[in-house]
Write a protein that holds these residues in place. Structure first.
Motif, PDB file in Angstrom:
ATOM      1  N   ARG A 223       0.827  -1.222   0.000  1.00 33.39           N
ATOM      2  CA  ARG A 223       0.000   0.000   0.000  1.00 33.39           C
ATOM      3  C   ARG A 223       0.857   1.265   0.000  1.00 33.39           C
ATOM      4  NH1 ARG A 223      -4.397   0.486   4.632  1.00 33.39           N
ATOM      5  NH2 ARG A 223      -2.578   1.193   5.783  1.00 33.39           N
ATOM      6  N   ILE A 224       2.000   1.218   0.690  1.00 35.05           N
ATOM      7  CA  ILE A 224       2.894   2.382   0.705  1.00 35.05           C
ATOM      8  C   ILE A 224       3.813   2.375  -0.508  1.00 35.05           C
ATOM      9  CG2 ILE A 224       4.658   3.586   2.034  1.00 35.05           C
ATOM     10  CD1 ILE A 224       1.874   3.532   3.319  1.00 35.05           C
ATOM     11  N   ALA A 225       4.267   1.194  -0.883  1.00 34.71           N
ATOM     12  CA  ALA A 225       5.225   1.110  -1.989  1.00 34.71           C
ATOM     13  C   ALA A 225       4.623   1.526  -3.326  1.00 34.71           C
ATOM     14  CB  ALA A 225       5.758  -0.320  -2.092  1.00 34.71           C
ATOM     15  N   VAL A 226       3.326   1.386  -3.466  1.00 34.60           N
ATOM     16  CA  VAL A 226       2.692   1.687  -4.755  1.00 34.60           C
ATOM     17  C   VAL A 226       2.457   3.198  -4.951  1.00 34.60           C
ATOM     18  CG1 VAL A 226       0.233   1.608  -4.124  1.00 34.60           C
ATOM     19  CG2 VAL A 226       0.983   0.691  -6.333  1.00 34.60           C
ATOM     20  N   LEU A 227       2.711   4.004  -3.908  1.00 35.58           N
ATOM     21  CA  LEU A 227       2.431   5.447  -4.013  1.00 35.58           C
ATOM     22  C   LEU A 227       3.218   6.131  -5.144  1.00 35.58           C
ATOM     23  CD1 LEU A 227       2.121   6.501  -0.253  1.00 35.58           C
ATOM     24  CD2 LEU A 227       0.313   6.219  -1.942  1.00 35.58           C
ATOM     25  N   PRO A 228       4.512   5.840  -5.355  1.00 32.81           N
ATOM     26  CA  PRO A 228       5.190   6.462  -6.510  1.00 32.81           C
ATOM     27  C   PRO A 228       4.537   6.106  -7.849  1.00 32.81           C
ATOM     28  CG  PRO A 228       6.795   5.483  -5.006  1.00 32.81           C
ATOM     29  CD  PRO A 228       5.445   5.045  -4.528  1.00 32.81           C
ATOM     30  N   VAL A 229       4.023   4.872  -7.939  1.00 33.77           N
ATOM     31  CA  VAL A 229       3.331   4.473  -9.176  1.00 33.77           C
ATOM     32  C   VAL A 229       2.034   5.270  -9.333  1.00 33.77           C
ATOM     33  CG1 VAL A 229       2.250   2.549 -10.399  1.00 33.77           C
ATOM     34  CG2 VAL A 229       4.323   2.170  -9.066  1.00 33.77           C
ATOM     35  N   VAL A 230       1.339   5.494  -8.212  1.00 35.68           N
ATOM     36  CA  VAL A 230       0.094   6.275  -8.268  1.00 35.68           C
ATOM     37  C   VAL A 230       0.389   7.700  -8.723  1.00 35.68           C
ATOM     38  CG1 VAL A 230      -1.790   7.207  -6.871  1.00 35.68           C
ATOM     39  CG2 VAL A 230      -1.040   4.857  -6.523  1.00 35.68           C
ATOM     40  N   SER A 231       1.463   8.293  -8.186  1.00 32.58           N
ATOM     41  CA  SER A 231       1.834   9.667  -8.600  1.00 32.58           C
ATOM     42  C   SER A 231       2.121   9.734 -10.088  1.00 32.58           C
ATOM     43  CB  SER A 231       3.081  10.127  -7.839  1.00 32.58           C
ATOM     44  OG  SER A 231       2.811  10.222  -6.491  1.00 32.58           O
ATOM     45  N   TYR A 232       2.801   8.726 -10.581  1.00 30.45           N
ATOM     46  CA  TYR A 232       3.181   8.701 -11.994  1.00 30.45           C
ATOM     47  C   TYR A 232       1.986   8.412 -12.904  1.00 30.45           C
ATOM     48  CZ  TYR A 232       5.618   7.030 -16.199  1.00 30.45           C
ATOM     49  OH  TYR A 232       6.039   6.847 -17.485  1.00 30.45           O
ATOM     50  N   SER A 233       0.979   7.730 -12.355  1.00 32.08           N
ATOM     51  CA  SER A 233      -0.135   7.277 -13.187  1.00 32.08           C
ATOM     52  C   SER A 233      -1.001   8.419 -13.714  1.00 32.08           C
ATOM     53  CB  SER A 233      -1.021   6.298 -12.391  1.00 32.08           C
ATOM     54  OG  SER A 233      -0.289   5.138 -12.081  1.00 32.08           O
ATOM     55  N   GLY A 234      -1.115   9.522 -12.946  1.00 32.17           N
ATOM     56  CA  GLY A 234      -1.940  10.643 -13.404  1.00 32.17           C
ATOM     57  C   GLY A 234      -1.428  11.240 -14.708  1.00 32.17           C
ATOM     58  N   PRO A 235      -0.180  11.773 -14.709  1.00 31.77           N
ATOM     59  CA  PRO A 235       0.367  12.303 -15.975  1.00 31.77           C
ATOM     60  C   PRO A 235       0.467  11.245 -17.064  1.00 31.77           C
ATOM     61  CG  PRO A 235       1.700  13.003 -14.099  1.00 31.77           C
ATOM     62  CD  PRO A 235       0.718  12.000 -13.577  1.00 31.77           C
ATOM     63  N   LEU A 236       0.770   9.988 -16.659  1.00 27.77           N
ATOM     64  CA  LEU A 236       0.881   8.911 -17.653  1.00 27.77           C
ATOM     65  C   LEU A 236      -0.436   8.697 -18.385  1.00 27.77           C
ATOM     66  CD1 LEU A 236       2.030   6.325 -18.971  1.00 27.77           C
ATOM     67  CD2 LEU A 236       1.467   5.103 -16.872  1.00 27.77           C
ATOM     68  N   LEU A 237      -1.530   8.623 -17.625  1.00 23.45           N
ATOM     69  CA  LEU A 237      -2.829   8.385 -18.257  1.00 23.45           C
ATOM     70  C   LEU A 237      -3.228   9.555 -19.155  1.00 23.45           C
ATOM     71  CD1 LEU A 237      -5.180   6.462 -18.546  1.00 23.45           C
ATOM     72  CD2 LEU A 237      -6.204   7.436 -16.490  1.00 23.45           C
ATOM     73  N   ALA A 238      -2.927  10.788 -18.691  1.00 26.10           N
ATOM     74  CA  ALA A 238      -3.240  11.961 -19.534  1.00 26.10           C
ATOM     75  C   ALA A 238      -2.469  11.892 -20.848  1.00 26.10           C
ATOM     76  CB  ALA A 238      -2.888  13.240 -18.780  1.00 26.10           C
ATOM     77  N   ASP A 239      -1.187  11.488 -20.784  1.00 24.93           N
ATOM     78  CA  ASP A 239      -0.381  11.357 -22.007  1.00 24.93           C
ATOM     79  C   ASP A 239      -0.976  10.319 -22.953  1.00 24.93           C
ATOM     80  OD1 ASP A 239       1.418  13.232 -21.306  1.00 24.93           O
ATOM     81  OD2 ASP A 239       2.943  11.856 -20.560  1.00 24.93           O
ATOM     82  N   LEU A 240      -1.380   9.181 -22.374  1.00 28.69           N
ATOM     83  CA  LEU A 240      -1.871   8.083 -23.209  1.00 28.69           C
ATOM     84  C   LEU A 240      -3.238   8.394 -23.818  1.00 28.69           C
ATOM     85  CD1 LEU A 240      -0.826   5.031 -21.005  1.00 28.69           C
ATOM     86  CD2 LEU A 240       0.167   5.728 -23.178  1.00 28.69           C
ATOM     87  N   LEU A 241      -4.078   9.122 -23.061  1.00 28.35           N
ATOM     88  CA  LEU A 241      -5.445   9.353 -23.543  1.00 28.35           C
ATOM     89  C   LEU A 241      -5.510  10.306 -24.729  1.00 28.35           C
ATOM     90  CD1 LEU A 241      -7.504   9.557 -20.220  1.00 28.35           C
ATOM     91  CD2 LEU A 241      -7.238   7.635 -21.774  1.00 28.35           C
ATOM     92  N   VAL A 242      -4.535  11.211 -24.847  1.00 27.96           N
ATOM     93  CA  VAL A 242      -4.574  12.144 -25.984  1.00 27.96           C
ATOM     94  C   VAL A 242      -3.846  11.577 -27.201  1.00 27.96           C
ATOM     95  CG1 VAL A 242      -4.874  14.223 -24.619  1.00 27.96           C
ATOM     96  CG2 VAL A 242      -2.568  13.405 -25.104  1.00 27.96           C
ATOM     97  N   GLY A 243      -3.494  10.307 -27.145  1.00 23.83           N
ATOM     98  CA  GLY A 243      -2.965   9.653 -28.334  1.00 23.83           C
ATOM     99  C   GLY A 243      -1.456   9.734 -28.455  1.00 23.83           C
ATOM    100  N   SER A 244      -0.932   8.890 -29.324  1.00 19.96           N
ATOM    101  CA  SER A 244       0.503   8.845 -29.579  1.00 19.96           C
ATOM    102  C   SER A 244       0.730   9.036 -31.072  1.00 19.96           C
ATOM    103  CB  SER A 244       1.079   7.501 -29.130  1.00 19.96           C
ATOM    104  OG  SER A 244       2.345   7.281 -29.709  1.00 19.96           O
TER     105      SER A 244
END
Length: 304
Positions: A223-244
């Motif tokens: 639960r604590i170790a996954v926090l860096p992944v959670v932080s990264y997931s917001g910008p990551l998902l925004a990048d992926l949703l607007v296409g590549s």
């Protein structure tokens, strides 16, 4: 109250972003009609500029754009004359959203278990093998992975279509090409998070209480170790949703990633600003969701 303040802050922030995007794209040299096949006469050029309000001062142009934006109108595309920016986004966004969500799920489903295992089995063959796979995924970019996947699985074996976006089978290779790189980054973040968490005092305390290793790892450490992944997931998902741009070009996927780059090259002002605003909204909202998830996963975090 914290989240209400964040939501209220979104409006002025989006106004600033829209103005900066609007002004910067006009500062760039060249214009939307410079690549026309035959140079227009001064009179025709004047009429075109008048039609799109390009003959007016910058602030007046922005005010006209802003009035349309408040009605949900991103304006006409200056490159694709028979379409508005709303039409193009409405056609391409569902495709990019679908591809982005699938690539995001692949990255999380591949990266989190891999990072977890390499940290738990540190120093063993699983650690070395898993870390090598994660680094390989990061080092090989999508424009290399995409053609390789096409050569092997489409042309040689004939298992998947080469390109386009018609059936679920068409989505397999673009999803892998887009999500694999981010899966490697998620695995590295998860591994570092787990390694740092496993040396914490509360983990030592949990083990001293006689909890099983599975309970310590899954219930307390993860639960604590996954926090860096959670932080990264917001910008990551925004990048992926607007296409590549790269992946959509390789597989001829009709998303909006292609428009984001082409509209910048063609000085399609309204399209650029519309897509920048779309990306900004996604990024700000997803970062808000990340903050909310932080509070749920780590009770020490208080949003005030």
């Amino acid at each position: 109250m914290y989240y209400l303040k964040r939501i209220a802050f979104l409006v002025p922030l989006l106004l600033i972003i829209s103005f900066l995007a609007f002004a910067l794209v006009r500062v760039a040299p060249g214009g939307p009609f410079d690549k026309e096949r035959a140079p227009a006469s001064p009179e025709i050029e004047k009429n075109i500029k008048e039609k799109y309000h390009l003959d007016k001062p910058l602030l007046q142009q922005y005010w006209i754009y802003l009035k349309g934006l408040m009605k949900g109108d991103f304006g006409p595309s200056l490159k694709y004359r028979n379409h508005s920016v709303n039409d193009i986004i409405a056609q391409g966004l569902p495709v990019s959203l679908t591809l982005g969500i699938m690539a995001f799920l692949l990255a999380q489903g591949f990266g989190i278990p891999l990072g977890f295992l390499t940290a738990v089995k540190k120093g063993g063959i699983i650690d070395y093998g898993g870390s090598f796979i994660a680094l390989l995924a990061i080092c090989i970019p999508g424009f290399v992975v995409g053609p390789l996947l096409v050569l092997i699985f489409s042309i040689h074996f004939g298992w998947f279509p080469v390109g386009m976006w018609e059936t679920p089978m068409h989505a397999v290779l673009p999803t892998i090409a887009l999500g694999l790189y981010f899966g490697g980054k998620v695995a590295r973040l998860m591994r570092e998070g787990m390694l740092n968490t496993l040396t914490s005092e509360f983990i030592t305390t949990a083990r001293a209480k006689g909890l099983s290793e599975t309970q310590v790892l899954v219930k307390h450490a993860f639960r604590i170790a996954v926090l860096p992944v959670v932080s990264y997931s917001g910008p990551l998902l925004a990048d992926l949703l607007v296409g590549s741009f790269v992946v959509e070009n390789i597989f001829r996927v009709p998303g909006i990633g292609v428009f984001l780059v082409n509209s910048s090259l063609n000085r399609d002002y309204t399209m650029v600003v519309g897509l920048v605003l779309l990306y900004a909204v996604l990024l700000l909202v997803l970062n808000l969701v990340v903050d909310f998830a932080y509070g749920l996963l780590d009770r020490r975090v208080k949003m005030e």
